[in-house]
Design an enzyme around this catalytic site. Structure first.
Site, PDB file in Angstrom:
ATOM      1  N   ASP A  10       0.889  -1.164   0.000  1.00 40.38           N
ATOM      2  CA  ASP A  10       0.000   0.000   0.000  1.00 40.38           C
ATOM      3  C   ASP A  10       0.925   1.211   0.000  1.00 40.38           C
ATOM      4  OD1 ASP A  10      -1.538   2.171   0.730  1.00 40.38           O
ATOM      5  OD2 ASP A  10      -2.583   1.137   2.362  1.00 40.38           O
ATOM      6  N   TYR A 227       0.376  -0.213  15.183  1.00 37.46           N
ATOM      7  CA  TYR A 227      -0.543  -0.399  14.070  1.00 37.46           C
ATOM      8  C   TYR A 227      -0.179   0.529  12.925  1.00 37.46           C
ATOM      9  CZ  TYR A 227      -4.635  -0.781  11.203  1.00 37.46           C
ATOM     10  OH  TYR A 227      -5.461  -0.979  10.129  1.00 37.46           O
ATOM     11  N   LYS A 230      -3.447  -2.760   7.999  1.00 40.73           N
ATOM     12  CA  LYS A 230      -3.463  -4.219   7.958  1.00 40.73           C
ATOM     13  C   LYS A 230      -2.523  -4.725   6.869  1.00 40.73           C
ATOM     14  CE  LYS A 230      -5.903  -6.374  11.049  1.00 40.73           C
ATOM     15  NZ  LYS A 230      -5.216  -6.431  12.336  1.00 40.73           N
TER      16      LYS A 230
HETATM   17  C1  F6R Z   1      -7.750  -0.401   7.668  1.00 43.34           C
HETATM   18  C2  F6R Z   1      -7.222   0.930   7.807  1.00 43.34           C
HETATM   19  C3  F6R Z   1      -8.182   2.006   8.055  1.00 43.34           C
HETATM   20  C4  F6R Z   1      -7.654   3.096   9.001  1.00 43.34           C
HETATM   21  C5  F6R Z   1      -8.721   4.143   9.297  1.00 43.34           C
HETATM   22  C6  F6R Z   1      -8.205   5.288  10.149  1.00 43.34           C
HETATM   23  O1  F6R Z   1      -6.723  -1.309   7.410  1.00 43.34           O
HETATM   24  O2  F6R Z   1      -6.043   1.155   7.676  1.00 43.34           O
HETATM   25  O3  F6R Z   1      -9.403   1.484   8.521  1.00 43.34           O
HETATM   26  O4  F6R Z   1      -7.239   2.507  10.198  1.00 43.34           O
HETATM   27  O5  F6R Z   1      -9.228   4.664   8.072  1.00 43.34           O
HETATM   28  O6  F6R Z   1      -7.088   5.822   9.530  1.00 43.34           O
HETATM   29  P1  F6R Z   1      -6.322   7.109  10.122  1.00 43.34           P
HETATM   30  O7  F6R Z   1      -6.022   6.828  11.544  1.00 43.34           O
HETATM   31  O8  F6R Z   1      -5.098   7.219   9.272  1.00 43.34           O
HETATM   32  O9  F6R Z   1      -7.258   8.263   9.944  1.00 43.34           O
HETATM   33 MG    MG Z   2      -4.020   2.114   3.251  1.00 43.94          MG
HETATM   34 MG    MG Z   3      -4.837  -2.158   2.068  1.00 43.05          MG
END
Ligand code: F6R
Ligand code: MG
Ligand code: MG
Length: 372
Positions: A10, A227, A230
């Protein structure tokens, strides 16, 4: 021997985490075509699932080869540059290191690689998933290679009757073990039924000298210690002639099993099988998606892809996935929709917990005075 490598990252989402911008895909295509023209690759193509770009490549350098991993790394650096210019979300998200050193292990991009001698006809399926983790392949791999209710070839085909060996990784202890199935089915299920920690890395035939399946097994959070999105794993499965048939390999996905992922990587949600055009998770950053790209590999050339989940016989799986999503969503922030605490370990929840750490009192302590 040829090697089929599927390497993914990604490097920026369009919009949010839902898809890859066409300019990034175009740049990856140009890079892959250049690597074919230069003779680094025999053949290559580019695909996307959600916000992840996959480079699907055949070559003769073997697995973990510096030139191929280096090429993928440079391609992802380039798409990151474009993502930054366009202001895409999370540009360079999966590139966890500043420097490439020999291969991609521990650097962020995921990869599944299979080395094999091409058979007279070589059907393979490359599965790409978004918004979930590598353990998502455990249940389908079990069904494909070990469950006669899914795969009649295990009963009917003499070349499959002996069963398969599963190489399983313990991602926390960084250890591996091989289970001989069907003899050790129950032992194996004890572990792979816990897919956040134990992940099937490879499957080998016991009759043919063939590796049948390979998955990407890294957990970004275990690499980064926090984190960072994913893992969005990929998997390669070879099919037919003593290996499970294409239809046996696809059949487990008619059940959209619950996986960890979706919003903030912190929820159980169904894995929805879709065609490439529908692989753009937008509801609740999910539900997690899987696409299946079928190829015939001929003299190393990738003949395809066929977008296998566009078959309307997977419509019902999609409908069930939507229903399961509605059901789970109504739990809001409660388990079992939200992951158990152990699996939230690497989210920011730990920082939030720290704020309250001193407020917790022993239950036996006197009650706090009630303000008058
Ligand atoms: C799923 C994922 C998203 C983000 C969510 C919050 O793998 O990466 O669900 O966790 O959109 O993202 P932030 O914290 O960057 O606003
Ligand atoms: Mg992403
Ligand atoms: Mg992805």
């Amino acid at each position: 021997m040829i090697t089929l490598s599927v390497i993914k990252a990604d490097t920026g989402g369009f919009v949010g985490h839902s898809a890859v911008h066409p300019d990034l895909l175009e740049a990856a295509h140009v890079a892959v075509n250049g690597a074919v023209a230069d003779g680094l690759l025999i053949d290559g193509t580019v695909a996307a699932c959600g916000d992840d770009i996959s480079l699907i490549m055949t070559h003769e350098h073997g697995a973990n080869a510096e030139p191929v991993h280096g090429f993928a790394w440079n391609t992802f650096l380039h798409t990151t540059e474009i993502a930054k210019r366009l202001g895409l979300y999370g540009a360079g998200q999966d590139l966890l290191s500043d420097a490439f050193s020999g291969n991609l292990r521990g650097l962020g991009p995921g990869y599944a690689e299979l080395e094999f001698t091409e058979r007279p006809s070589e059907p393979v399926i490359c599965f790409l998933a978004d918004k979930t983790e590598p353990g998502a392949w455990n249940l389908p791999l079990y069904k494909i290679f070990a469950d006669p209710f899914n795969t009649p070839g295990l009963v009917i085909d003499a070349k499959m009757h002996a069963g398969f060996k599963f190489e399983v990784y313990d991602l926390q202890a960084e250890k591996k073990i091989t289970f001989d199935c069907p003899r050790e089915l129950y032992e194996m299920l004890m572990y792979i039924g816990a897919p956040s920690r134990y992940v099937v890395h490879a499957v080998h035939s016991k009759t043919l000298p063939e590796q049948a399946a390979a998955t990407s097994t890294q957990r970004l959070s275990l690499i980064a210690g926090k984190y960072v999105g994913k893992d969005d794993p990929v998997m390669i499965v070879r099919c037919q002639s003593g290996l499970p048939a294409v239809g046996e390999v696809l059949e487990p996905f008619a059940f959209p099993h619950a996986v960890a992922g979706a919003m903030r990587g912190s929820h159980h949600a169904p894995l929805m099988p879709v065609g490439v055009d529908a692989a753009h998770p937008s509801r609740f950053d999910g539900p997690p998606r899987v696409v299946a790209l079928g190829f015939q590999i001929t003299n190393g050339r990738l003949i395809g892809p066929r977008d296998l989940f566009t078959d309307p016989s997977f419509d019902r799986a999609r409908a069930i996935a939507n229903e399961a999503m509605d059901y789970l969503r109504r739990h809001g922030p409660f388990e079992p929709h939200r992951l158990g605490l152990e699996d939230l370990e690497y989210t920011t929840m730990r920082q939030l917990e720290d704020r309250l750490i001193n407020r917790w009192q022993p239950m036996a302590s006197p009650p706090l005075p009630v303000p008058m």
